[in-house]
Design a protein around this motif. Structure first.
Motif, mmCIF file in Angstrom:
data_model
loop_
_atom_site.group_PDB
_atom_site.id
_atom_site.type_symbol
_atom_site.label_atom_id
_atom_site.label_comp_id
_atom_site.label_asym_id
_atom_site.label_seq_id
_atom_site.Cartn_x
_atom_site.Cartn_y
_atom_site.Cartn_z
ATOM 1 N N THR A 1 83.096 74.310 65.949
ATOM 2 C CA THR A 1 81.862 73.603 66.283
ATOM 3 C C THR A 1 80.897 74.560 66.982
ATOM 4 N N ILE B 1 81.160 75.038 54.511
ATOM 5 C CA ILE B 1 79.765 75.345 54.868
ATOM 6 C C ILE B 1 79.214 76.454 53.976
ATOM 7 N N LEU C 1 77.218 78.173 64.004
ATOM 8 C CA LEU C 1 78.527 77.805 63.473
ATOM 9 C C LEU C 1 79.054 78.900 62.551
ATOM 10 N N VAL C 2 78.171 79.373 61.693
ATOM 11 C CA VAL C 2 78.563 80.467 60.794
ATOM 12 C C VAL C 2 78.978 81.682 61.609
ATOM 13 N N GLN D 1 68.969 74.151 62.124
ATOM 14 C CA GLN D 1 69.662 72.918 61.723
ATOM 15 C C GLN D 1 70.748 72.543 62.720
ATOM 16 N N THR E 1 74.131 74.850 66.117
ATOM 17 C CA THR E 1 73.339 74.964 64.887
ATOM 18 C C THR E 1 74.222 75.529 63.781
ATOM 19 N N ARG E 2 73.703 75.389 62.567
ATOM 20 C CA ARG E 2 74.438 75.921 61.436
ATOM 21 C C ARG E 2 74.615 77.444 61.566
ATOM 22 N N ALA F 1 74.321 71.267 63.363
ATOM 23 C CA ALA F 1 75.474 71.389 62.476
ATOM 24 C C ALA F 1 76.554 70.406 62.849
#
Lengths: 334, 334, 334, 334
Positions: free
Chosen positions: B21, D39, B28-29, B4, B24-25, B6
């Motif tokens: 930032t 998130i 990001l995580v 994904q 991708t998700r 993000a």
């Protein structure tokens, strides 16, 4: 007995006769035995019903089941006794508050642990002598007699000096020196069932106390250890019935320690009454969340009042006398 | 999910802000997680309350606890159901006599075993198909619906053709083929707890039945295996409470098989009512001394009448509706 | 017998004599009994030693303990049999790999579950008929005979068509229809002890199988349910000894299912040999972490090889013959 | 900690970056937590592995498992210790004879009960102080150090004055006053597992002793209470393995009290060696039929010699050093 001279047997029966003779009783028995063997039989002495292994506490030792008196409170077959109090004496404030809760709900005997047996040496093990003093103050204020546990034979004299009734806990049911010491103390004793003790072993433990001349013993079922992980212990009401059938001692039930979960305490207490228990013992705490010991099983004030109201109805249905019919002077049933 | 795209995190809080930032998700995580690690923390996803392992029978599956109807008889939270009958169907005479005793005492559902699971292959294993026919005759005469055990998946179709409710016994609680077969039968099922089953395993066994589309399940506690030699099994009333709290199914108690001794049946039945069970199931026999199966635990006619009278009072105290308030046409609570 | 004419008793003994007469034997017995009562005795018939409750599998039924042969492999008192394989057949690849591991380590019989009894209906319940086909292929490739569980009486014919030995699991030890069906199958049977079954009940379950004419029964101890939370079950080696003393059947041990933890499997397997078990059954998996069933107890290839080497030494010390002394044609001991 | 001034987080990662700032550390954590929530995540502090509940006896407390020395005899991971003697000291003659039997067979530590905990107050409870004197005489004659039970905290000083090692029995495993008293005694302690104690509770009981500064503790598994009626207790070898894995203490096995039947003692002792126990403790009696306590489980002289010979072979296979490699001066392993 073999030396006794024996008169001959000369028996005329409904359909036949027997003549038997020998010099001594032993030889007469032997001769008849061998004669009987000719037709496929042997002689035996009819067995008396086996003697009780615990004659002093055996049901047969008394005409009726016993009532034990603790500071004016009766525990026995005619009444139904509500014992309540905090699992552990943590402070004067917490204890007096718990005692007021107990009394307000109708409890007539205060439980509270000054000496706590704990699986871990790092757990809170009680205020010990200070706890005894707190209990005495609370008794003075509330008028409730006090039941408290003793965990070591060396402490019995001290604890017996303060308490109205001594508790022997589940872990000490076969601590025989302690059993004898509480037997010698002259105080009534509440004897909890060992967590994996048979009913026979429980009654034998009571016999240890009775053998020291102390028959003021109340048995307490508090759950046994089983494979079920959802409860701390499994309450065993059939053991209550067996103990009442085999001994003359009162038997009460501790649903709090059995279940270890507050929401099970009330229904299990009702079940205990209905099964015929002589009383129940309930953990209460003014603030269970902050309890130093077994908070998850303690009832709060309103829980306990609700339960006590129910118990009165259930006990009446079970044929138990209401408290007002107890003689206030002698503490026993009129 | 790592693929994904993000949007950046741009957070202005009460006291500070965060900008983060990554493409991708997942990245990001990962990036936030590593940033958090700089100050001694990690990221985690808040855990949802774990899903039930037995969603169909879970308490959460229904708004209220269920009532199961068996041939016009209700078993559930509003009423209290007395099931009685002989352990085994031995003959037409013995069965009809036992059924009359049961009905006279107020029992509304007839139990009787045509297929008996026996520890020994040399024991009396029931009249089988002949027993089913006898039960049907007795139902015709007394009007009582019939509960009978099925012990083999191959017999389910036959037994379901004659009985109003199928019993799965303690030894078959984890006979999963049998559970599915009774689930497919369309008949209400009484599921006894395995003699060493946890409450969780019991509910999972019920889930097997429910998964076949059959939710007409009544649980039955009948004692567990413990170290105590004086009783056949140890009745576990806390399991009744746990089963009622975790599932929507009615839970009844069989004190006869639990205790295995006649004199314990009545007090344990009373305890079951008081604990909140939805019914009890009692062994009766016109002549217990001659019973082919479990005679020592069977009540006689007067025993049962006495018990039934008591149960009515106790059930009323437990807030259960008297039978006359049940709709005679539909068998369920008005 | 009361109608028999009785000759009089005329007995001259070491020290006295008895004369007794009556018309019939029954009256003679009655007369002598009443005469004996005069001196405090009664007549009784000496009791024969009680007959076995499980005569077919009783130790007394055979001169020596039995050896059961499974596809050329012997299980019995002279040898020591290593059974190994995956808990569940998950795929052809996983099964063949596990079988190779087992064979390389010296296992002579392959276990593998095509039908899995699972506490939850949502668990992996086996590849069923597909699993049987995989087992047959693996047997063809490795030459190892195959042991697999059957969980429903309706499946026995199918499973017996593919397997060399049928397993009845712990949950089905008292599924009597299944016991009879495997008894009728003509295949050797491995009968696991119920998780709360007494030794007596275990042998009675074996008697069910033997009564159908099938004596090729191997008993398997796999741990019992106790209060200890750290293991899945508690391995009970005294039950192995009791079963060997009371029956002629071989008894093997499954330490994998008993402990449920890999690190306990090896020492418990050694203990089983030392106690005198006739074999052990071990879970193996090429990749325990990905196992669909009971991964935490499965040994890996090197674990198993290490264990097998040890077992050979321990078995020799226990007086068990090494495999090379087994007759390769008949599979039994030379 | 909320008052700390916090440097901003400025993190450049593999794929992205994070900037976060707030006045204090607490606010920074809160800000990042809320940003993460956007998130679907929260912040948590990684949990340290939970501290042991019994740090002093925990396996992690020592680099290697401990060896306990008792009067020159080592009990620990490198050797294998045979303890033997009579269940009860009944007389000087019986004790010396039993001790000679034990020594001749190779036992290096003499067990013998002067104080016997008995379920019934009418049972033989030991010669008490006289028994201690007999044990001391037998030690003088045989050179074997002496292990004897203490059952009451008031007796510890006396018993410790005569014995080389103090035993705390199964019924007293949670007699915490006694545990502390033996901890204070300065003598090595053999701590039997309670008959329904979990391994965790057993180690916590040992921790009570260790907290008094006494780490010379040997654990002893002696069987647990289960539903099986054919044995007195069920020997639990997995508990031996768990205790060795979780603590550094030696663990020995008492197969005599576990089984309660002579014919099971030898195979269970062998199983204990094979499982990895650090020793076994065996009841012997010159004339078991006349024993005042537990005769049915006592081995005779030839039984014990036979067993001891086997144990030596089995212990060698288990990698245990033969006795002759022990340093005779220090009693510990060279």
């Amino acid at each position: 007995p073999g030396q006794q001279v024996a008169p001959p047997v000369d028996f005329r029966g409904r359909a036949g006769y027997v003549i038997a003779t020998a010099p001594t009783r032993a030889e007469l028995v032997e001769t008849l035995d061998r004669a009987a063997a000719l037709i496929g039989f042997r002689l035996r002495q009819p067995q008396a019903r086996p003697a009780s292994t615990h004659p002093l506490v055996d049901r047969a030792a008394r005409e009726t089941r016993s009532t034990v008196e603790v500071g004016g409170v009766a525990i026995g077959p005619d009444t139904f006794t509500l014992v309540a109090g905090p699992c552990a004496v943590e402070s004067a404030e917490q204890t007096i508050e718990a005692a007021r809760m107990a009394k307000a709900a109708g409890a007539v005997l205060l439980r509270g642990g000054a000496y706590k047996p704990r699986s871990s040496p790092y757990g809170f093990r009680g205020l010990r002598a200070d706890g005894l003093r707190i209990l005495a103050e609370v008794r003075a204020e509330t008028g409730m007699p006090v039941l408290t546990e003793v965990v070591d034979s060396r402490d019995v004299e001290l604890v017996a000096g303060w308490a109205d009734m001594l508790q022997v806990g589940t872990r000490n049911m076969q601590n025989f020196g302690l059993l004898e010491a509480v037997g010698d103390s002259g105080k009534p004793v509440l004897l909890k069932r060992g967590m994996s003790a048979t009913v026979e072993e429980w009654l034998l433990a009571a016999e240890y106390i009775a053998l020291r001349g102390n028959s003021d013993i109340v048995l307490c079922e508090r759950g046994i250890r089983t494979f079920e992980p959802s409860v701390r212990n499994t309450l065993d009401l059939s053991a209550v019935l067996l103990a009442q059938a085999r001994s003359h001692l009162p038997v009460v039930v501790d649903p709090s320690h059995a279940a270890g979960r507050r929401e099970l305490v009330r229904p299990l207490a009702r079940a205990a009454v209905a099964a015929g228990a002589d009383g129940v013992m309930i953990d209460v705490h003014p603030d269970p969340a902050s309890a130093l010991c077994d908070g998850p099983q303690a009832l709060t004030s309103s829980d306990l009042s609700g339960l006590a109201g129910q118990l009165e109805d259930w006990a009446a249905l079970a044929g138990r006398l209401p408290r007002q019919l107890l003689d206030p002077e002698r503490g026993v049933v009129r």
